[in-house]
Design an enzyme around this catalytic site. Structure first.
Site, PDB file in Angstrom:
ATOM      1  N   GLY A  59       0.767  -1.095  -0.197  1.00  0.00           N
ATOM      2  CA  GLY A  59       0.084   0.175  -0.090  1.00  0.00           C
ATOM      3  C   GLY A  59       0.908   1.093  -0.215  1.00  0.00           C
ATOM      4  O   GLY A  59       1.791   1.523  -0.828  1.00  0.00           O
ATOM      5  N   CYS A  89      12.708   5.046  -4.326  1.00  0.00           N
ATOM      6  CA  CYS A  89      11.794   4.704  -5.404  1.00  0.00           C
ATOM      7  C   CYS A  89      12.678   4.657  -6.695  1.00  0.00           C
ATOM      8  O   CYS A  89      12.155   4.447  -7.735  1.00  0.00           O
ATOM      9  CB  CYS A  89      10.603   5.438  -5.586  1.00  0.00           C
TER      10      CYS A  89
END
Length: 236
Positions: free
Chosen positions: A173, A191
């Site tokens: 999530g 990321c």
């Protein structure tokens, strides 16, 4: 369609423990869907939303690049951090104290069959929460998550997202930096995106600490409204 979502507040818990707990809930929904199709039944599938705070941990998604972890095993130990390769999408991220991690484990067929819409609603949940604090946030083209000043040289990410989905059932999530020690992001290329910064709610507000429970209530309010769902206590 079952639009009730069983909400559980887990406090601070080990990453691997909660990963295994997610897998158990995820598999339970899958098993019920398979049984319904095999037996021609229509028993309702459950939905879950978990809130948790993890001790220092780095996680690398299935398509991530190991070189985006900038420290070795010994250095991880010195920072009291752990590392896991996991089965969500996305690259590397950090979880730690002061961060709200939300794990929606939903049967999307109870809501809509569109994974892109799902991700946009997760982002919108955080965007609307930030708006309540007077912070204008948005999206960055081609990059999942919630950003501030995304189209400028001052772009910075405040909430990372990575999910796994199978047969329209989701897990993993979002990770929303509230009072997070941003120094831990220096040990990774967050990321896998070079040249962009990471921020937190308390930094943006210029305060030492934001009341986490207050933030959680705002997230829950926007999440339930956007998904047109009701958050309910867990059932046995």
């Amino acid at each position: 369609m079952n639009r009730n979502i069983e909400f559980v507040e887990l406090g601070q818990r080990d990453y691997k423990e909660i990963w295994e707990y997610q897998e158990k809930l995820f598999q339970g929904i899958l098993d019920q869907k398979i049984a319904n199709r095999r037996e021609g039944t229509s028993k309702a599938t459950k939905n879950h939303l978990l809130f948790v705070e993890h001790p220092h941990v780095y996680t690398l998604g299935k398509s991530g690049d190991m070189s985006h972890l900038l420290i070795n095993e010994e250095q991880l130990g010195l920072k009291n951090a752990t590392f896991y390769k996991i089965n969500r999408g996305g690259d590397i991220t950090y979880h730690g104290p002061g961060q709200i991690v939300g794990y929606p484990i939903l049967d999307l067929e109870n809501f809509f069959s569109d994974i892109h819409k799902y991700l946009r609603l997760l982002e919108e949940t955080i965007i609307l929460t930030l708006e309540e604090y007077g912070i204008i946030a948005g999206r960055s083209k081609g990059e999942t998550g919630v950003w501030l000043d995304s189209d400028t040289p001052f772009a910075r990410k405040i909430c990372a997202m990575g999910v796994r989905a199978s047969r329209w059932v989701t897990m993993h999530g979002f990770a929303f930096n509230v009072n997070t020690d941003l120094g831990y992001f220096d040990n990774i290329i967050p990321c896998g995106i070079k040249g962009k910064a990471v921020t937190s709610l308390n930094v943006e507000l210029g305060v030492k600490e934001v009341p986490v429970e207050e933030v959680k209530q705002k997230i829950k309010k926007h999440f339930s409204a956007l998904f047109e769902a009701e958050l309910v206590p867990p059932t046995p």
